[in-house]
Design a protein around this motif. Sequence first.
Motif, PDB file in Angstrom:
ATOM      1  N   ILE A 155      16.415  15.854  52.897  1.00 50.87           N
ATOM      2  CA  ILE A 155      17.082  16.239  54.132  1.00 50.87           C
ATOM      3  C   ILE A 155      17.914  15.073  54.700  1.00 50.87           C
ATOM      4  O   ILE A 155      18.970  15.283  55.269  1.00 50.87           O
ATOM      5  CB  ILE A 155      16.059  16.783  55.154  1.00 50.87           C
ATOM      6  N   ALA A 156      17.428  13.841  54.508  1.00 51.02           N
ATOM      7  CA  ALA A 156      18.174  12.673  54.999  1.00 51.02           C
ATOM      8  C   ALA A 156      19.501  12.548  54.265  1.00 51.02           C
ATOM      9  O   ALA A 156      20.518  12.199  54.869  1.00 51.02           O
ATOM     10  CB  ALA A 156      17.346  11.407  54.829  1.00 51.02           C
ATOM     11  N   GLY A 157      19.502  12.837  52.978  1.00 55.35           N
ATOM     12  CA  GLY A 157      20.740  12.774  52.197  1.00 55.35           C
ATOM     13  C   GLY A 157      21.751  13.799  52.659  1.00 55.35           C
ATOM     14  O   GLY A 157      22.953  13.526  52.722  1.00 55.35           O
ATOM     15  N   GLU A 158      21.266  14.990  53.004  1.00 59.75           N
ATOM     16  CA  GLU A 158      22.143  16.050  53.492  1.00 59.75           C
ATOM     17  C   GLU A 158      22.747  15.677  54.847  1.00 59.75           C
ATOM     18  O   GLU A 158      23.941  15.847  55.077  1.00 59.75           O
ATOM     19  CB  GLU A 158      21.344  17.344  53.623  1.00 59.75           C
ATOM     20  N   LEU A 159      21.933  15.124  55.729  1.00 58.63           N
ATOM     21  CA  LEU A 159      22.418  14.685  57.037  1.00 58.63           C
ATOM     22  C   LEU A 159      23.444  13.567  56.873  1.00 58.63           C
ATOM     23  O   LEU A 159      24.498  13.570  57.514  1.00 58.63           O
ATOM     24  CB  LEU A 159      21.262  14.221  57.916  1.00 58.63           C
ATOM     25  N   SER A 160      23.146  12.639  55.987  1.00 57.21           N
ATOM     26  CA  SER A 160      24.067  11.530  55.722  1.00 57.21           C
ATOM     27  C   SER A 160      25.412  12.054  55.226  1.00 57.21           C
ATOM     28  O   SER A 160      26.478  11.586  55.663  1.00 57.21           O
ATOM     29  CB  SER A 160      23.449  10.588  54.692  1.00 57.21           C
ATOM     30  N   GLU A 161      25.378  13.024  54.351  1.00 57.87           N
ATOM     31  CA  GLU A 161      26.615  13.603  53.822  1.00 57.87           C
ATOM     32  C   GLU A 161      27.425  14.289  54.922  1.00 57.87           C
ATOM     33  O   GLU A 161      28.641  14.134  54.996  1.00 57.87           O
ATOM     34  CB  GLU A 161      26.274  14.619  52.725  1.00 57.87           C
ATOM     35  N   ARG A 196      31.154  13.207  56.243  1.00 61.18           N
ATOM     36  CA  ARG A 196      32.281  14.154  56.333  1.00 61.18           C
ATOM     37  C   ARG A 196      32.880  14.145  57.732  1.00 61.18           C
ATOM     38  O   ARG A 196      34.102  14.143  57.892  1.00 61.18           O
ATOM     39  CB  ARG A 196      31.820  15.571  55.979  1.00 61.18           C
ATOM     40  N   PHE A 197      32.019  14.123  58.744  1.00 65.78           N
ATOM     41  CA  PHE A 197      32.501  14.087  60.126  1.00 65.78           C
ATOM     42  C   PHE A 197      33.315  12.818  60.377  1.00 65.78           C
ATOM     43  O   PHE A 197      34.421  12.875  60.921  1.00 65.78           O
ATOM     44  CB  PHE A 197      31.328  14.161  61.105  1.00 65.78           C
ATOM     45  N   VAL A 198      32.777  11.678  59.989  1.00 64.97           N
ATOM     46  CA  VAL A 198      33.457  10.396  60.225  1.00 64.97           C
ATOM     47  C   VAL A 198      34.815  10.373  59.533  1.00 64.97           C
ATOM     48  O   VAL A 198      35.782   9.840  60.078  1.00 64.97           O
ATOM     49  CB  VAL A 198      32.559   9.211  59.777  1.00 64.97           C
ATOM     50  N   SER A 199      34.919  10.991  58.370  1.00 67.28           N
ATOM     51  CA  SER A 199      36.193  10.999  57.647  1.00 67.28           C
ATOM     52  C   SER A 199      37.268  11.807  58.369  1.00 67.28           C
ATOM     53  O   SER A 199      38.452  11.640  58.090  1.00 67.28           O
ATOM     54  CB  SER A 199      36.005  11.516  56.226  1.00 67.28           C
ATOM     55  N   THR A 200      36.870  12.672  59.310  1.00 65.39           N
ATOM     56  CA  THR A 200      37.853  13.479  60.052  1.00 65.39           C
ATOM     57  C   THR A 200      38.394  12.762  61.288  1.00 65.39           C
ATOM     58  O   THR A 200      39.345  13.235  61.893  1.00 65.39           O
ATOM     59  CB  THR A 200      37.245  14.830  60.504  1.00 65.39           C
ATOM     60  N   LEU A 201      37.789  11.658  61.654  1.00 58.68           N
ATOM     61  CA  LEU A 201      38.193  10.951  62.874  1.00 58.68           C
ATOM     62  C   LEU A 201      39.501  10.198  62.675  1.00 58.68           C
ATOM     63  O   LEU A 201      39.833   9.784  61.563  1.00 58.68           O
ATOM     64  CB  LEU A 201      37.104   9.954  63.283  1.00 58.68           C
ATOM     65  N   ALA A 202      40.198   9.988  63.775  1.00 55.26           N
ATOM     66  CA  ALA A 202      41.391   9.141  63.762  1.00 55.26           C
ATOM     67  C   ALA A 202      40.961   7.717  63.380  1.00 55.26           C
ATOM     68  O   ALA A 202      39.820   7.319  63.658  1.00 55.26           O
ATOM     69  CB  ALA A 202      42.043   9.140  65.140  1.00 55.26           C
ATOM     70  N   PRO A 203      41.834   6.943  62.743  1.00 59.18           N
ATOM     71  CA  PRO A 203      41.438   5.613  62.255  1.00 59.18           C
ATOM     72  C   PRO A 203      40.781   4.706  63.307  1.00 59.18           C
ATOM     73  O   PRO A 203      39.733   4.115  63.032  1.00 59.18           O
ATOM     74  CB  PRO A 203      42.752   5.019  61.744  1.00 59.18           C
ATOM     75  N   ALA A 204      41.364   4.587  64.486  1.00 58.37           N
ATOM     76  CA  ALA A 204      40.789   3.698  65.501  1.00 58.37           C
ATOM     77  C   ALA A 204      39.428   4.209  65.956  1.00 58.37           C
ATOM     78  O   ALA A 204      38.478   3.433  66.113  1.00 58.37           O
ATOM     79  CB  ALA A 204      41.727   3.563  66.701  1.00 58.37           C
ATOM     80  N   GLU A 205      39.335   5.522  66.137  1.00 54.94           N
ATOM     81  CA  GLU A 205      38.078   6.128  66.558  1.00 54.94           C
ATOM     82  C   GLU A 205      36.996   5.903  65.496  1.00 54.94           C
ATOM     83  O   GLU A 205      35.850   5.583  65.810  1.00 54.94           O
ATOM     84  CB  GLU A 205      38.315   7.625  66.772  1.00 54.94           C
ATOM     85  N   ARG A 206      37.372   6.064  64.236  1.00 52.61           N
ATOM     86  CA  ARG A 206      36.440   5.850  63.120  1.00 52.61           C
ATOM     87  C   ARG A 206      35.970   4.404  63.085  1.00 52.61           C
ATOM     88  O   ARG A 206      34.771   4.126  62.960  1.00 52.61           O
ATOM     89  CB  ARG A 206      37.122   6.209  61.796  1.00 52.61           C
TER      90      ARG A 206
END
Length: 69
Positions: free
Chosen positions: A1-7, A11-21
């Motif tokens: 379950i930890a691996g799934e949450l990490s994934e 994915r969420f972090v990859s959608t952020l604008a560069p500065a926000e990320r």
Amino acid sequence: IAGELSERINRFVSTLAPAERQVFLCRYWYLDSIDKISADFCFGKSKVKSMLHRTRTKLRACLEKEGVL
């Protein structure tokens, strides 16, 4: 379950604008202080805090939508 949450978080972090990320990762991956992030990015402390708050809110909504929370 930890691996799934990490994934899902990755994915969420990859959608952020560069500065926000970068600010999000500095705070929660590298554990940098608000003061350090503020100095590194030439942002005011209140801007950094606001960015982090908005990003956490988006992350929570994303995880709730996917049924994790």
